[in-house]
Scaffold this motif. Structure first.
Motif, PDB file in Angstrom:
ATOM      1  N   ALA A 341     128.982 166.424   9.280  1.00 37.79           N
ATOM      2  CA  ALA A 341     129.110 165.368  10.294  1.00 37.79           C
ATOM      3  C   ALA A 341     128.820 164.018   9.657  1.00 37.79           C
ATOM      4  CB  ALA A 341     128.167 165.633  11.459  1.00 37.79           C
ATOM      5  N   ASP A 342     129.763 163.540   8.869  1.00 36.15           N
ATOM      6  CA  ASP A 342     129.546 162.348   8.041  1.00 36.15           C
ATOM      7  C   ASP A 342     130.737 161.411   8.204  1.00 36.15           C
ATOM      8  OD1 ASP A 342     128.939 160.474   6.117  1.00 36.15           O
ATOM      9  OD2 ASP A 342     129.191 161.830   4.409  1.00 36.15           O
ATOM     10  N   VAL A 343     130.466 160.162   8.597  1.00 38.51           N
ATOM     11  CA  VAL A 343     131.537 159.166   8.711  1.00 38.51           C
ATOM     12  C   VAL A 343     131.244 157.965   7.808  1.00 38.51           C
ATOM     13  CG1 VAL A 343     132.173 159.854  11.054  1.00 38.51           C
ATOM     14  CG2 VAL A 343     130.425 158.090  10.727  1.00 38.51           C
ATOM     15  N   SER A 344     130.454 158.166   6.780  1.00 34.01           N
ATOM     16  CA  SER A 344     130.056 157.053   5.920  1.00 34.01           C
ATOM     17  C   SER A 344     131.210 156.502   5.102  1.00 34.01           C
ATOM     18  CB  SER A 344     128.922 157.484   4.982  1.00 34.01           C
ATOM     19  OG  SER A 344     129.318 158.568   4.170  1.00 34.01           O
ATOM     20  N   SER A 345     132.240 157.314   4.911  1.00 34.36           N
ATOM     21  CA  SER A 345     133.444 156.836   4.230  1.00 34.36           C
ATOM     22  C   SER A 345     134.652 157.406   4.948  1.00 34.36           C
ATOM     23  CB  SER A 345     133.459 157.267   2.758  1.00 34.36           C
ATOM     24  OG  SER A 345     133.747 158.650   2.642  1.00 34.36           O
ATOM     25  N   LEU A 346     135.812 156.845   4.665  1.00 33.74           N
ATOM     26  CA  LEU A 346     137.043 157.341   5.276  1.00 33.74           C
ATOM     27  C   LEU A 346     137.276 158.797   4.889  1.00 33.74           C
ATOM     28  CD1 LEU A 346     139.593 156.781   6.914  1.00 33.74           C
ATOM     29  CD2 LEU A 346     140.652 155.885   4.846  1.00 33.74           C
ATOM     30  N   VAL A 347     137.078 159.125   3.618  1.00 34.86           N
ATOM     31  CA  VAL A 347     137.277 160.501   3.155  1.00 34.86           C
ATOM     32  C   VAL A 347     136.348 161.448   3.905  1.00 34.86           C
ATOM     33  CG1 VAL A 347     137.120 162.061   1.182  1.00 34.86           C
ATOM     34  CG2 VAL A 347     138.070 159.776   0.873  1.00 34.86           C
ATOM     35  N   SER A 348     135.072 161.088   4.012  1.00 35.06           N
ATOM     36  CA  SER A 348     134.110 161.948   4.697  1.00 35.06           C
ATOM     37  C   SER A 348     134.507 162.189   6.152  1.00 35.06           C
ATOM     38  CB  SER A 348     132.714 161.323   4.647  1.00 35.06           C
ATOM     39  OG  SER A 348     132.215 161.284   3.333  1.00 35.06           O
ATOM     40  N   ALA A 369     144.033 154.051  13.765  1.00 35.04           N
ATOM     41  CA  ALA A 369     143.020 153.207  14.412  1.00 35.04           C
ATOM     42  C   ALA A 369     141.712 153.969  14.572  1.00 35.04           C
ATOM     43  CB  ALA A 369     143.529 152.732  15.771  1.00 35.04           C
ATOM     44  N   GLU A 370     141.811 155.260  14.836  1.00 35.68           N
ATOM     45  CA  GLU A 370     140.606 156.047  15.081  1.00 35.68           C
ATOM     46  C   GLU A 370     139.823 156.343  13.800  1.00 35.68           C
ATOM     47  OE1 GLU A 370     142.994 155.906  18.370  1.00 35.68           O
ATOM     48  OE2 GLU A 370     143.661 157.007  16.584  1.00 35.68           O
ATOM     49  N   VAL A 371     140.531 156.483  12.663  1.00 37.92           N
ATOM     50  CA  VAL A 371     139.820 156.802  11.419  1.00 37.92           C
ATOM     51  C   VAL A 371     139.340 155.553  10.687  1.00 37.92           C
ATOM     52  CG1 VAL A 371     141.091 158.955  11.129  1.00 37.92           C
ATOM     53  CG2 VAL A 371     141.894 156.901   9.952  1.00 37.92           C
ATOM     54  N   ALA A 372     139.842 154.392  11.077  1.00 36.81           N
ATOM     55  CA  ALA A 372     139.380 153.149  10.458  1.00 36.81           C
ATOM     56  C   ALA A 372     137.895 152.950  10.771  1.00 36.81           C
ATOM     57  CB  ALA A 372     140.186 151.962  10.987  1.00 36.81           C
ATOM     58  N   GLU A 373     137.270 152.078   9.998  1.00 34.08           N
ATOM     59  CA  GLU A 373     135.813 151.927  10.073  1.00 34.08           C
ATOM     60  C   GLU A 373     135.327 151.667  11.488  1.00 34.08           C
ATOM     61  OE1 GLU A 373     132.337 149.826   7.434  1.00 34.08           O
ATOM     62  OE2 GLU A 373     134.214 148.731   7.698  1.00 34.08           O
ATOM     63  N   GLN A 374     135.989 150.772  12.202  1.00 36.64           N
ATOM     64  CA  GLN A 374     135.545 150.465  13.557  1.00 36.64           C
ATOM     65  C   GLN A 374     135.662 151.680  14.466  1.00 36.64           C
ATOM     66  OE1 GLN A 374     137.446 147.029  15.262  1.00 36.64           O
ATOM     67  NE2 GLN A 374     136.375 147.199  17.217  1.00 36.64           N
ATOM     68  N   GLY A 375     136.716 152.459  14.291  1.00 33.02           N
ATOM     69  CA  GLY A 375     136.898 153.643  15.118  1.00 33.02           C
ATOM     70  C   GLY A 375     135.924 154.749  14.789  1.00 33.02           C
ATOM     71  N   ARG A 376     135.726 155.018  13.510  1.00 27.92           N
ATOM     72  CA  ARG A 376     134.886 156.169  13.146  1.00 27.92           C
ATOM     73  C   ARG A 376     133.390 155.900  13.308  1.00 27.92           C
ATOM     74  NH1 ARG A 376     136.715 154.377   7.899  1.00 27.92           N
ATOM     75  NH2 ARG A 376     134.948 153.817   6.539  1.00 27.92           N
ATOM     76  N   THR A 377     133.021 154.622  13.430  1.00 27.51           N
ATOM     77  CA  THR A 377     131.602 154.311  13.635  1.00 27.51           C
ATOM     78  C   THR A 377     131.295 153.910  15.079  1.00 27.51           C
ATOM     79  OG1 THR A 377     131.963 152.008  12.927  1.00 27.51           O
ATOM     80  CG2 THR A 377     131.293 153.593  11.237  1.00 27.51           C
ATOM     81  N   ASP A 378     132.252 154.133  15.961  1.00 29.73           N
ATOM     82  CA  ASP A 378     132.043 153.890  17.389  1.00 29.73           C
ATOM     83  C   ASP A 378     130.837 154.732  17.851  1.00 29.73           C
ATOM     84  OD1 ASP A 378     132.143 154.021  20.211  1.00 29.73           O
ATOM     85  OD2 ASP A 378     134.330 153.903  20.247  1.00 29.73           O
ATOM     86  N   ARG A 380     130.049 155.948  20.578  1.00 29.60           N
ATOM     87  CA  ARG A 380     130.431 157.060  21.446  1.00 29.60           C
ATOM     88  C   ARG A 380     130.874 158.266  20.623  1.00 29.60           C
ATOM     89  NH1 ARG A 380     134.993 154.344  24.867  1.00 29.60           N
ATOM     90  NH2 ARG A 380     135.441 153.577  22.742  1.00 29.60           N
ATOM     91  N   ILE A 381     131.573 157.999  19.530  1.00 31.63           N
ATOM     92  CA  ILE A 381     131.999 159.080  18.629  1.00 31.63           C
ATOM     93  C   ILE A 381     130.782 159.721  17.978  1.00 31.63           C
ATOM     94  CG2 ILE A 381     133.220 159.588  16.476  1.00 31.63           C
ATOM     95  CD1 ILE A 381     135.099 159.216  18.802  1.00 31.63           C
ATOM     96  N   LEU A 382     129.885 158.895  17.489  1.00 29.30           N
ATOM     97  CA  LEU A 382     128.699 159.415  16.808  1.00 29.30           C
ATOM     98  C   LEU A 382     127.859 160.283  17.743  1.00 29.30           C
ATOM     99  CD1 LEU A 382     127.664 156.220  14.797  1.00 29.30           C
ATOM    100  CD2 LEU A 382     129.090 158.131  14.057  1.00 29.30           C
ATOM    101  N   GLU A 383     127.758 159.856  19.004  1.00 34.43           N
ATOM    102  CA  GLU A 383     126.978 160.639  19.962  1.00 34.43           C
ATOM    103  C   GLU A 383     127.670 161.966  20.265  1.00 34.43           C
ATOM    104  OE1 GLU A 383     125.645 162.474  23.432  1.00 34.43           O
ATOM    105  OE2 GLU A 383     127.573 161.409  23.439  1.00 34.43           O
TER     106      GLU A 383
END
Length: 484
Positions: A341-348, A369-378, A380-383
């Motif tokens: 469960a890692d979104v620290s990079s695009l690959v991760s 849009a969802e995998v870009a930094e703003q999307g993956r660090t939302d 709501r996604i993290l929760e």
């Protein structure tokens, strides 16, 4: 000592004797669909960090070619010498995990950049002094039928090498990234077809390609960019092998089963190796038919589970708010590969099952849009990711396992068995769906009119005497804004 032809000689003999008209029409059609899909992924991938870094690094080495003298970097105004263009365009095709799979694994991102880079060279289209026709200025001339021949040949060999090693699961379980290990051969033979190699030269190109292979899954630990480099390197190295072979640089004729240094024994496990997979059924079973097209910008091994979540999302009472937990019962390989469960990079993020399912549940899809930094660090996604768990099911095996999804909601528990992922060779996207995917990706960089012209050019490749107009359509006047 036996006089039987080696595996490389059998492959080379088949490819150099093959003529485009010998290839079944449905196979040629499948190749056009995969060419279009790969171009879309590569054009959009021009906006990736990996491409930006690669262009800077290689530009410092190569310099800037005179306009028209290099090979285009798709979706940009830039060119590089052919080897550099194969590398960068290969990286671009794989940069957002939207390229096809089910080949070596990612055959399109390796084969097409190498073939189109080869087509930009002055010697392209010739064999023994013959050409596909020749341009008015004496430059390279490659017809659409030759491109189809090259691409189909590349998919053929790349997948067969993987199968001879025991298949995707065997190669990847050993820690090798199969695209880097097997894709170089696909790029070599595709480039060799474009460059008009004879049988002996093609044997050498295959033999030389074996010395360029490699790439490990060590990037999984920290989401490093090396995963993308494996693809670009395979494209570049395959072209390099074909160019060297064309000029007389020899490679081993018995690469795969040599008594000392056998490629299959170096990369494969003894119990899994089957050299006959390299050449049996050549001309009967076409490997491009086994490739799949990806509708989501994540690792292919997450797609069957994404399909389940998207279907459930359409049911009353299923939403990001109502779901308490999602448990994915899957294979050990998928749990290892996609269980972080890692979104620290695009690959991760793109290798995370938790991210993929959270995004699908919240947004109804997993796109750029969802995998870009703003999307993956939302937040709501993290929760949501915290509510998603993977459990190894010993009954499931391999990277194509179809997981069992258990969704606990406020009103009860739903259990769904996933089926073959959308876009797989046995559950294909329609041509219209693939063209729609291409248009969505290509128009991130190209004007709509140009993107439509690419579609028209690709779908009519057999009637094209020169693919140069197609190559020109891939260039734009502006530089891309980076998608991080």
């Amino acid at each position: 000592m036996t006089n039987d032809p080696t595996a490389s000689e059998r492959i080379a003999g088949f490819l150099t004797a093959l003529r485009p008209e010998d290839i079944p029409a449905d196979v040629r059609h499948r190749a056009k669909i995969h060419i279009l899909d790969t171009l879309g992924a590569g054009i959009a991938g021009a906006s990736s960090q990996e491409v930006d870094i690669s262009r800077t690094a290689l530009g410092a080495v190569y310099g800037t070619p005179a306009p028209g003298s290099g090979a285009p970097l798709w979706g940009t105004p830039a060119e590089l010498p052919a080897l550099g263009a194969a590398f960068v365009n290969g990286i671009a095709c794989h940069a957002f995990e939207l390229d096809d799979s089910g080949g070596c694994d990612h055959s399109g991102a390796v084969v097409l950049p190498a073939a189109l880079a080869a087509a930009s060279l002055p010697m392209a289209g010739s064999r023994g002094g013959a050409t596909d026709g020749g341009t008015a200025d004496g430059g390279p001339h490659v017809g659409g039928a030759s491109l189809l021949h090259a691409v189909i040949g590349g998919y053929e060999v790349a997948r067969r090498v993987q199968d001879a090693l025991g298949g995707y699961d065997s190669v990847n379980n050993a820690g090798w990234h199969s695209t880097g290990v097997c894709g170089t051969f696909g790029a070599a033979v595709a480039s060799g077809v474009i460059l008009g190699l004879d049988t002996e030269q093609m044997v050498s190109a295959i033999g030389l390609a074996g010395s360029f292979t490699g790439g490990t899954w060590s990037f999984i630990g920290d989401g490093a960019m090396s995963k993308r480099m494996h693809v670009g390197r395979a494209a570049e190295a395959g072209l390099n092998s074909a160019l060297l072979a064309r000029s007389g640089f020899t490679g081993p004729r018995d690469l795969f089963a040599a008594p000392w240094g056998s490629f299959l024994r170096l990369y494969g496990r003894h119990k899994d190796i089957d050299q006959s997979r390299l050449f049996e059924t050549l001309g009967e079973e076409w490997q491009i038919e086994r490739a799949s097209i990806k509708p989501y910008a994540t690792c292919r091994s997450t797609h069957a589970a994404i399909d389940v979540i998207l279907d459930l999302r359409e049911q009353p009472g299923i939403s990001a708010e109502s779901v308490r937990t999602i448990t994915v019962h899957t294979s050990a390989l998928i749990a290892d590969m996609c269980g972080k469960a890692d979104v620290s990079s695009l690959v991760s993020a793109q290798l995370s099952m938790q991210f993929a399912l959270a995004t699908a549940l919240l947004h109804g899809g997993v796109g750029l849009a969802e995998v870009a930094e703003q999307g993956r660090t939302d937040p709501r996604i993290l929760e949501l990711m915290e509510r998603i768990h993977l459990v190894v099911d010993p009954q499931q095996q391999g990277g194509s396992a179809e997981p069992r999804i258990e969704v606990q909601t406020e009103s009860g528990t739903i259990i769904v068995q996933a089926v073959r992922a959308k876009g797989a060779s046995t559950n294909r996207l329609s041509d219209d769906e693939t063209i729609s995917k291409f248009m969505g990706l290509a128009t991130t960089r190209l004007p709509e009119e140009a993107a439509l012209s690419v579609v028209e050019n690709v779908m009519e490749l057999e009637s094209s005497n020169d693919i140069a107009p197609l190559l020109r359509l891939l260039a734009v006047n502006s530089e891309p804004a980076l998608l991080r």
